[in-house]
Scaffold this active site. Sequence first.
Site, PDB file in Angstrom:
ATOM      1  N   HIS A 117       0.628  -7.264  11.854  1.00 28.38           N
ATOM      2  CA  HIS A 117      -0.134  -6.150  12.433  1.00 28.38           C
ATOM      3  C   HIS A 117      -1.212  -6.680  13.380  1.00 28.38           C
ATOM      4  O   HIS A 117      -2.327  -6.953  12.935  1.00 28.38           O
ATOM      5  CB  HIS A 117      -0.828  -5.350  11.328  1.00 28.38           C
ATOM      6  CG  HIS A 117       0.093  -4.602  10.445  1.00 28.38           C
ATOM      7  ND1 HIS A 117       0.341  -3.251  10.608  1.00 28.38           N
ATOM      8  CD2 HIS A 117       0.822  -4.998   9.374  1.00 28.38           C
ATOM      9  CE1 HIS A 117       1.179  -2.859   9.670  1.00 28.38           C
ATOM     10  NE2 HIS A 117       1.485  -3.883   8.909  1.00 28.38           N
ATOM     11  N   GLU A 140      -2.882  -5.112  15.396  1.00 30.52           N
ATOM     12  CA  GLU A 140      -3.965  -4.134  15.600  1.00 30.52           C
ATOM     13  C   GLU A 140      -5.199  -4.413  14.755  1.00 30.52           C
ATOM     14  O   GLU A 140      -6.298  -3.990  15.100  1.00 30.52           O
ATOM     15  CB  GLU A 140      -3.452  -2.706  15.342  1.00 30.52           C
ATOM     16  CG  GLU A 140      -3.158  -2.332  13.898  1.00 30.52           C
ATOM     17  CD  GLU A 140      -1.751  -2.694  13.434  1.00 30.52           C
ATOM     18  OE1 GLU A 140      -1.132  -3.573  14.046  1.00 30.52           O
ATOM     19  OE2 GLU A 140      -1.285  -2.090  12.446  1.00 30.52           O
ATOM     20  N   CYS A 185       5.492  -4.042  12.599  1.00 37.41           N
ATOM     21  CA  CYS A 185       5.895  -4.095  11.200  1.00 37.41           C
ATOM     22  C   CYS A 185       7.166  -3.265  10.966  1.00 37.41           C
ATOM     23  O   CYS A 185       8.221  -3.675  11.428  1.00 37.41           O
ATOM     24  CB  CYS A 185       4.743  -3.696  10.290  1.00 37.41           C
ATOM     25  SG  CYS A 185       4.898  -4.475   8.673  1.00 37.41           S
TER      26      CYS A 185
HETATM   27  N1  GLN Z   1       8.053  -0.922   4.756  1.00 35.99           N
HETATM   28  C1  GLN Z   1       8.119  -2.174   5.434  1.00 35.99           C
HETATM   29  C2  GLN Z   1       7.981  -3.361   4.486  1.00 35.99           C
HETATM   30  O1  GLN Z   1       7.472  -3.220   3.405  1.00 35.99           O
HETATM   31  C3  GLN Z   1       7.101  -2.245   6.560  1.00 35.99           C
HETATM   32  C4  GLN Z   1       5.677  -2.147   6.120  1.00 35.99           C
HETATM   33  C5  GLN Z   1       4.739  -1.843   7.239  1.00 35.99           C
HETATM   34  O2  GLN Z   1       5.118  -1.310   8.269  1.00 35.99           O
HETATM   35  N2  GLN Z   1       3.467  -2.118   7.040  1.00 35.99           N
HETATM   36  O3  GLN Z   1       8.378  -4.453   4.825  1.00 35.99           O
END
Ligand code: GLN
Length: 533
Positions: A509, A511, A382
Amino acid sequence: MGTKYIFVTGGVVSSLGKGIISASIGKLLQARGYKVTIQKFDPYINIDPGTLNPYEHGECYVTADGMETDLDLGHYERFTGIQATRHNSITTGRIYKTVIDRERHGDYLGKTIQVVPHITDEIKRRMLRGEGQEGVFDFVITEVGGTIGDIESAPFMEAIRQLRWQLGRDAVCVHLTYVPYLKAAGELKTKPTQHSVKELQSMGIQPDILVLRTERHLDDVLRLKVAGFCNVDLECVVQSEDLPSIYEVPVNMQRQGLDAAILRKIGIPVGETPAMKAWNEFLEKQRKTTREVRIGLVGKYDLQDAYKSIRESLNLAGIYNDVKSKIEFINSEEITKKNVAQKLAGLAGIVICPGFGQRGIEGKIIAAEYGRTTDIPTFGICLGMQMMVIEFARNVLKYKDANSSEMDEKTPHNVIDMMEEQKNITQMGGTMRLGAYDCELIEGSRAYEAYGEETLIKERHRHRYEFNNKYQEEFENAGMKCVGINPDADLVEIVEIPEKRWYIGTQFHPEYSSTVLHPHPLFMSFVNACLKS
Ligand code: GLN
């Protein structure tokens, strides 16, 4: 068989591992062939944990249907493999919001709205899964967050008391407490447990089963004493000793007959003890692994629980690769160009963690550069993926000012940009791209190989910003390929540099969908690459 209900509460101190016990009960009943769901009720006022700082409450776990939830739901999913939904995570805030919205709507016909019965009724409705899911499950396990005696958990306790009365033998209360060992006295102490049970009883709840958390083995004399003081059968006083791994807990609970005690209390024939073959094989593998692989976790929260699912995914993938993932946290705020080589020295792989906001991002970018230029397997998740993209834009495409519009709204090279649909949203909670979305993998890519040559996968998201497609061609020509694409919105979900040993960033994600019996393919492939270092 109608649905049966199991309530799990905790006493004495927090952090005893109620989530693990609830997940273990779920696992054991599932192994007996029952259809199970586990839900968590949290007494705080936030509508959901999405807006909570990880320092407050650990990681925010996201369900496939896009609910931001408590990290205990991660344990439930990893243990049982059953995907949770938005119905599995409830907070006081959500309960009150439902009731207040209804009141504003005029649904209560002029009645005075009170904690009892209106709030407790709403809690009961949700505990009974009155959301069109009646009769779907054989067992609904409800874990209540917090510790007995907390002012804010009182309405939940009252709801449990009423349900106990209403459901009779169809409900069972499991209470988790702590038996401390006093070194100076050389004794294990049961008094806190007695007090905790008294407190429960004063709220009208008699626990059926006690699970005693302890660092030392409790003998029968002590268990008998607890049973006698607390009005609980001896066979219903179970101990949960510290174990080398949380995944040992279900089998340990099974050995002590926790699931059998629950069935007996409800009046269901106990039957044969399930073998849990796959689970035991996994434990055997875990016990045998001795070789270690050092993996660096580059993030900004120096707290075990902040990246819980990533840590567990690495652990699980390690075990299935016959190694112990030795996870070393590196605070990205402390990483500089000067010290990066020393900070990341000797690591077999690097994970660049998710996150929000400015703090620590330059360190993540430097770590991404280090991973790329030294060709250490690197996994960006992410925000981690976004930092890989920014690093590549700055150092390979030579856009020195490249950034994400999250960090610099006016950057002329917004290689990571806000999604169109998010632009007019100003509220914080629940306004992100959340939950599972399709992703098409490009054949021949490393990600495609990792997923066992699947072409269409589904992974969970939690973010507002995206790879800016305007730059796709430039990135690809320079060696960073977009190998996973959302087919509906044409969003880039995975980038990789094929000429590196393992350099992959995912906007989603992975995970959140690793489980004990099904470790995630990307983590499997990443750890495998680390082993070849
Ligand atoms: N801050 C980033 C976004 O909003 C990544 C978010 C995250 O890592 N969950 O796109």
